[in-house]
Motif scaffolding. Structure first.
Motif, PDB file in Angstrom:
ATOM      1  N   GLU A   1       0.819  -1.212   0.000  1.00  0.00           N
ATOM      2  CA  GLU A   1       0.000   0.000   0.000  1.00  0.00           C
ATOM      3  C   GLU A   1       0.852   1.260   0.000  1.00  0.00           C
ATOM      4  OE1 GLU A   1      -2.316  -0.694   3.443  1.00  0.00           O
ATOM      5  OE2 GLU A   1      -3.552  -2.249   2.504  1.00  0.00           O
ATOM      6  N   LEU A   2       1.992   1.233   0.710  1.00  0.00           N
ATOM      7  CA  LEU A   2       2.842   2.427   0.816  1.00  0.00           C
ATOM      8  C   LEU A   2       3.892   2.505  -0.288  1.00  0.00           C
ATOM      9  CD1 LEU A   2       3.393   2.555   4.683  1.00  0.00           C
ATOM     10  CD2 LEU A   2       1.767   3.864   3.305  1.00  0.00           C
ATOM     11  N   GLY A   3       4.249   1.362  -0.860  1.00  0.00           N
ATOM     12  CA  GLY A   3       5.260   1.359  -1.922  1.00  0.00           C
ATOM     13  C   GLY A   3       6.645   1.703  -1.436  1.00  0.00           C
ATOM     14  N   ASN A   4       6.890   1.490  -0.139  1.00  0.00           N
ATOM     15  CA  ASN A   4       8.188   1.856   0.421  1.00  0.00           C
ATOM     16  C   ASN A   4       8.397   1.070   1.716  1.00  0.00           C
ATOM     17  OD1 ASN A   4       9.980   3.622   2.298  1.00  0.00           O
ATOM     18  ND2 ASN A   4      10.354   4.450   0.243  1.00  0.00           N
ATOM     19  N   ILE A   5       9.492   0.313   1.790  1.00  0.00           N
ATOM     20  CA  ILE A   5       9.744  -0.523   2.963  1.00  0.00           C
ATOM     21  C   ILE A   5      10.024   0.327   4.198  1.00  0.00           C
ATOM     22  CG2 ILE A   5      11.386  -2.154   3.976  1.00  0.00           C
ATOM     23  CD1 ILE A   5      11.557  -3.537   1.299  1.00  0.00           C
TER      24      ILE A   5
ATOM     25  N   ASP B   1       8.179   2.144   9.599  1.00  0.00           N
ATOM     26  CA  ASP B   1       7.804   3.185  10.564  1.00  0.00           C
ATOM     27  C   ASP B   1       6.351   3.022  11.002  1.00  0.00           C
ATOM     28  OD1 ASP B   1      10.333   4.256  10.412  1.00  0.00           O
ATOM     29  OD2 ASP B   1       9.789   5.799   8.939  1.00  0.00           O
ATOM     30  N   MET B   2       5.465   2.765  10.051  1.00  0.00           N
ATOM     31  CA  MET B   2       4.049   2.627  10.378  1.00  0.00           C
ATOM     32  C   MET B   2       3.793   1.413  11.264  1.00  0.00           C
ATOM     33  SD  MET B   2       0.735   2.328   7.840  1.00  0.00           S
ATOM     34  CE  MET B   2       0.753   4.097   7.485  1.00  0.00           C
ATOM     35  N   LEU B   3       4.505   0.331  10.985  1.00  0.00           N
ATOM     36  CA  LEU B   3       4.289  -0.918  11.712  1.00  0.00           C
ATOM     37  C   LEU B   3       5.058  -0.982  13.025  1.00  0.00           C
ATOM     38  CD1 LEU B   3       4.480  -3.304   8.632  1.00  0.00           C
ATOM     39  CD2 LEU B   3       2.428  -2.817   9.987  1.00  0.00           C
ATOM     40  N   GLY B   4       5.957  -0.032  13.244  1.00  0.00           N
ATOM     41  CA  GLY B   4       6.758  -0.050  14.465  1.00  0.00           C
ATOM     42  C   GLY B   4       7.786  -1.166  14.467  1.00  0.00           C
ATOM     43  N   ARG B   5       8.295  -1.504  13.295  1.00  0.00           N
ATOM     44  CA  ARG B   5       9.303  -2.552  13.151  1.00  0.00           C
ATOM     45  C   ARG B   5      10.531  -1.965  12.473  1.00  0.00           C
ATOM     46  NH1 ARG B   5       5.773  -4.601  15.750  1.00  0.00           N
ATOM     47  NH2 ARG B   5       5.028  -6.769  15.680  1.00  0.00           N
TER      48      ARG B   5
ATOM     49  N   VAL C   1       9.358  -4.907  -7.485  1.00  0.00           N
ATOM     50  CA  VAL C   1      10.474  -4.401  -8.293  1.00  0.00           C
ATOM     51  C   VAL C   1      10.625  -2.921  -7.974  1.00  0.00           C
ATOM     52  CG1 VAL C   1      10.226  -6.074 -10.169  1.00  0.00           C
ATOM     53  CG2 VAL C   1       8.932  -3.932 -10.245  1.00  0.00           C
ATOM     54  N   ARG C   2      11.845  -2.410  -8.149  1.00  0.00           N
ATOM     55  CA  ARG C   2      12.086  -1.003  -7.849  1.00  0.00           C
ATOM     56  C   ARG C   2      11.376  -0.112  -8.872  1.00  0.00           C
ATOM     57  NH1 ARG C   2      15.282   0.036  -3.879  1.00  0.00           N
ATOM     58  NH2 ARG C   2      16.774  -1.510  -3.087  1.00  0.00           N
ATOM     59  N   ALA C   3      10.839   1.019  -8.360  1.00  0.00           N
ATOM     60  CA  ALA C   3      10.179   2.003  -9.214  1.00  0.00           C
ATOM     61  C   ALA C   3      10.509   3.379  -8.662  1.00  0.00           C
ATOM     62  CB  ALA C   3       8.668   1.778  -9.247  1.00  0.00           C
ATOM     63  N   GLY C   4      11.500   4.069  -9.275  1.00  0.00           N
ATOM     64  CA  GLY C   4      11.938   5.350  -8.764  1.00  0.00           C
ATOM     65  C   GLY C   4      12.557   5.176  -7.389  1.00  0.00           C
ATOM     66  N   ARG C   5      12.055   5.929  -6.410  1.00  0.00           N
ATOM     67  CA  ARG C   5      12.572   5.830  -5.048  1.00  0.00           C
ATOM     68  C   ARG C   5      11.811   4.800  -4.215  1.00  0.00           C
ATOM     69  NH1 ARG C   5      13.792  12.088  -3.141  1.00  0.00           N
ATOM     70  NH2 ARG C   5      15.298  12.587  -4.802  1.00  0.00           N
TER      71      ARG C   5
END
Length: 302
Positions: free
Chosen positions: A16-20, A25-29, A51-55
């Motif tokens: 959903e966020l497209g960013n690990i 941060d959201m999951l507190g992990r 797969v990577r997409a931009g940043r």
């Protein structure tokens, strides 16, 4: 393949966020913990999920399929948890009721008062919308009960009829249609109408009442997906409408009269529906029982 619900929930957040990093941060992990979660899923499936997409990152076709199935699994798991909790609480618990606009305004308040009078442990969520999206909410488990006009035969639902509702052509008492002793469908077509939206079953039935007999459809000056607006519009603008007979009993001040034509008299069933495959909690079952016992009186009053 073994899937951890926790890993699937983490995966959904990353997708959903497209960013690990943001997902961590959201999951507190930590970010490494989220990365390992994705790696475990990829090893189990045997293919890449992102797969990577931009940043950021984006889902692969395999990842899109997993996201679709993962949401089904996590939603079902949450439903199971809630059902178990509701059963453990007996008549208590949380019940999500879907209702159309008219039902929400005229019926749901009385229903809730009767239910709460017998159990302060029952809580509610009332979702108000038109019938078509509410049926999809019921189908996917977003709501437990759907209160309103019963759907046509659907293998996914169990429907319990509560009362019959009759919908008729109406007009203000001063309308010229009442100058004729025996008005007909042709008479009605000589005057403009205010009607529900073409997407609503009552409008579809009315149009068919004319076209199936070789007539054109009524001339509509106003249509709406909120039928509760129609009585006032019909009265103030001097139009013909198509309204439940109970509205005539309730809205005395509007001075509306039924136009006595059998071809435009539509009977339909009002009731409650729930998922055939679902397991009703004691609280939801109690609501169904109350509706069956007191629903006809509530409908008669409104």
């Amino acid at each position: 393949m073994d899937y951890s619900l926790r890993d699937l929930k983490f995966f959904e957040t990353v997708a959903e966020l497209g960013n690990i990093g943001r997902a961590a941060d959201m999951l507190g992990r930590s970010q490494p913990a989220i990365t390992k979660c994705i790696q475990r899923l990829e090893e189990s499936i045997g293919g890449e999920l992102f797969v990577r997409a931009g940043r950021g990152i984006t889902l692969t076709p395999v990842g899109e399929l997993l996201l679709f199935r993962s949401r089904q699994l996590t939603s079902k798991a949450a439903e199971i948890d809630r059902e178990l909790s509701d059963f453990a609480q007996g008549n208590g618990g949380h019940v999500r009721i879907g209702s159309g606009l008219v039902s929400a305004d005229q019926i749901v308040p009385d229903l809730c008062a009767k239910i709460l009078a017998g159990s302060v442990r029952t809580t509610f969520e009332i979702v108000v919308d038109s019938n078509i999206p509410l049926r999809e909410d019921l189908r996917n488990g977003s709501i437990d009960l759907l209160l309103g006009l019963l759907p046509t035969a659907d293998p996914d639902f169990t429907s319990v009829a509560i009362a019959e509702e009759v919908v008729v052509a109406v007009a203000p008492s001063s309308h010229p249609v009442f100058a004729e002793a025996d008005p007909t469908l042709e008479t009605l077509l000589q005057h403009p109408w205010a009607l529900p939206s073409e997407k609503l079953p009552s409008r579809q039935w009315l149009d068919a009442a004319f076209t199936s007999r070789g007539f054109r459809r009524p001339t509509v000056l106003l249509e709406t997906n909120a039928p509760a607006l129609l009585p006032r519009v019909v009265s103030d603008a001097g139009l013909i409408g198509f309204l439940p007979r109970r509205v005539l009993r309730r809205e005395h001040a509007l001075d509306l009269r039924e136009i006595p034509i059998g071809e435009t008299t539509f009977s339909r069933q009002f009731g409650v529906s729930y998922r055939r495959a679902g397991l009703l909690s004691p609280a939801a079952r109690r609501i169904v029982d109350i509706l069956v016992s007191v629903g006809p009186a509530i409908l008669a009053d409104v």
